[in-house]
Design a protein around this motif. Sequence first.
Motif, mmCIF file in Angstrom:
data_model
loop_
_atom_site.group_PDB
_atom_site.id
_atom_site.type_symbol
_atom_site.label_atom_id
_atom_site.label_comp_id
_atom_site.label_asym_id
_atom_site.label_seq_id
_atom_site.Cartn_x
_atom_site.Cartn_y
_atom_site.Cartn_z
ATOM 1 N N PHE A 2 64.801 5.565 43.846
ATOM 2 C CA PHE A 2 65.422 6.094 42.632
ATOM 3 C C PHE A 2 64.418 6.103 41.486
ATOM 4 O O PHE A 2 63.551 5.243 41.389
ATOM 5 N N LEU A 3 64.602 7.064 40.623
ATOM 6 C CA LEU A 3 63.813 7.151 39.397
ATOM 7 C C LEU A 3 64.780 7.312 38.242
ATOM 8 O O LEU A 3 65.623 8.211 38.246
ATOM 9 N N ARG A 4 64.680 6.401 37.279
ATOM 10 C CA ARG A 4 65.464 6.529 36.051
ATOM 11 C C ARG A 4 64.464 6.813 34.940
ATOM 12 O O ARG A 4 63.517 6.065 34.734
ATOM 13 N N LEU A 5 64.712 7.914 34.255
ATOM 14 C CA LEU A 5 63.743 8.406 33.281
ATOM 15 C C LEU A 5 64.469 8.865 32.031
ATOM 16 O O LEU A 5 65.465 9.582 32.107
ATOM 17 N N GLN A 6 63.980 8.428 30.890
ATOM 18 C CA GLN A 6 64.476 8.947 29.619
ATOM 19 C C GLN A 6 63.276 9.478 28.868
ATOM 20 O O GLN A 6 62.218 8.838 28.833
ATOM 21 N N MET A 7 63.442 10.655 28.313
ATOM 22 C CA MET A 7 62.307 11.295 27.651
ATOM 23 C C MET A 7 62.707 11.899 26.322
ATOM 24 O O MET A 7 63.878 12.118 26.044
ATOM 25 N N THR A 8 61.678 12.167 25.523
ATOM 26 C CA THR A 8 61.841 12.758 24.202
ATOM 27 C C THR A 8 60.954 13.994 24.123
ATOM 28 O O THR A 8 59.782 13.953 24.500
ATOM 29 N N VAL A 9 61.530 15.075 23.631
ATOM 30 C CA VAL A 9 60.783 16.315 23.418
ATOM 31 C C VAL A 9 60.205 16.264 22.006
ATOM 32 O O VAL A 9 60.914 15.982 21.044
ATOM 33 N N VAL A 10 58.905 16.540 21.890
ATOM 34 C CA VAL A 10 58.223 16.542 20.595
ATOM 35 C C VAL A 10 57.910 17.986 20.226
ATOM 36 O O VAL A 10 57.351 18.738 21.026
ATOM 37 N N THR A 11 58.262 18.362 18.992
ATOM 38 C CA THR A 11 58.021 19.720 18.505
ATOM 39 C C THR A 11 57.826 19.676 16.999
ATOM 40 O O THR A 11 58.027 18.637 16.371
ATOM 41 N N ARG A 12 57.474 20.800 16.433
ATOM 42 C CA ARG A 12 57.386 20.934 14.973
ATOM 43 C C ARG A 12 58.378 21.979 14.471
ATOM 44 O O ARG A 12 58.390 22.287 13.289
ATOM 45 N N ASP A 13 59.202 22.509 15.360
ATOM 46 C CA ASP A 13 60.097 23.615 15.028
ATOM 47 C C ASP A 13 61.546 23.219 15.305
ATOM 48 O O ASP A 13 61.891 22.853 16.439
ATOM 49 N N GLU A 14 62.391 23.306 14.289
ATOM 50 C CA GLU A 14 63.821 23.006 14.460
ATOM 51 C C GLU A 14 64.467 23.977 15.452
ATOM 52 O O GLU A 14 65.415 23.628 16.132
ATOM 53 N N GLY A 15 63.949 25.196 15.532
ATOM 54 C CA GLY A 15 64.480 26.183 16.465
ATOM 55 C C GLY A 15 64.337 25.741 17.911
ATOM 56 O O GLY A 15 65.167 26.065 18.760
ATOM 57 N N VAL A 16 63.275 24.999 18.216
ATOM 58 C CA VAL A 16 63.068 24.497 19.575
ATOM 59 C C VAL A 16 64.147 23.468 19.911
ATOM 60 O O VAL A 16 64.698 23.471 21.021
ATOM 61 N N VAL A 17 64.473 22.610 18.960
ATOM 62 C CA VAL A 17 65.508 21.593 19.188
ATOM 63 C C VAL A 17 66.844 22.269 19.480
ATOM 64 O O VAL A 17 67.552 21.901 20.432
ATOM 65 N N ALA A 18 67.186 23.283 18.688
ATOM 66 C CA ALA A 18 68.438 24.018 18.908
ATOM 67 C C ALA A 18 68.421 24.724 20.264
ATOM 68 O O ALA A 18 69.430 24.736 20.982
ATOM 69 N N ALA A 19 67.272 25.298 20.639
ATOM 70 C CA ALA A 19 67.171 26.002 21.924
ATOM 71 C C ALA A 19 67.279 25.022 23.087
ATOM 72 O O ALA A 19 67.897 25.330 24.115
ATOM 73 N N VAL A 20 66.685 23.834 22.957
ATOM 74 C CA VAL A 20 66.783 22.825 24.024
ATOM 75 C C VAL A 20 68.237 22.415 24.203
ATOM 76 O O VAL A 20 68.734 22.310 25.335
ATOM 77 N N ASP A 21 68.949 22.190 23.107
ATOM 78 C CA ASP A 21 70.365 21.827 23.208
ATOM 79 C C ASP A 21 71.196 22.961 23.821
ATOM 80 O O ASP A 21 72.074 22.717 24.652
ATOM 81 N N LYS A 22 70.902 24.178 23.437
ATOM 82 C CA LYS A 22 71.658 25.329 23.937
ATOM 83 C C LYS A 22 71.457 25.522 25.442
ATOM 84 O O LYS A 22 72.407 25.819 26.166
ATOM 85 N N HIS A 23 70.233 25.346 25.915
ATOM 86 C CA HIS A 23 69.912 25.606 27.318
ATOM 87 C C HIS A 23 69.790 24.312 28.133
ATOM 88 O O HIS A 23 69.140 24.301 29.179
#
Length: 179
Positions: free
Chosen positions: A97-118
Amino acid sequence: MAEKKKDEPQEKPSGGKMKWIILILLLLVLLGGGAGVAYYFLIYKAADQTEVAADAVDAEEGAAPVAATPAQPQGPLIYHELEPFTVNITTPGPVRFLRLQMTVVTRDEGVVAAVDKHMPMIRNDLLALLATQESSVMNTPEGKDALREQLKQTVSGILTRMGAPSGVTDILFTDFVMQ
């Protein structure tokens, strides 16, 4: 004695024409130099700045710029934490098993919204990618760095396919457990 004889040659004013020729030549040299300086600053520099701007546009579109210029930060970093992933490792080995938690790093709020949407599509592809990893490779720092790069490419690829902003700067692991 004060009278000049007619047979003696009279002195000609020798410097008059020569002074004018030298003055005209100096004036032409100064005008040519001024034109060269004006060309350099007005046309050559403007063309150079246009090429730098075109290289920056090419770099954003994925083409390699001819002369790399240091990128100016567009804004502060934004850290967007994703929900934890738990995956069965399908490759043979002691880890199952692999348990993984990760954080996406960006400089654009649009990327955060797109990650949540998709997110459903992103989770699907990331789970499929994580399930195929070898535990012996993931146990090394180089293997973790390679995995982070694969995860970043996967997320960016999905966002690009969906026509969303894909400016993912990095993926950070906030929890990484193999059992």
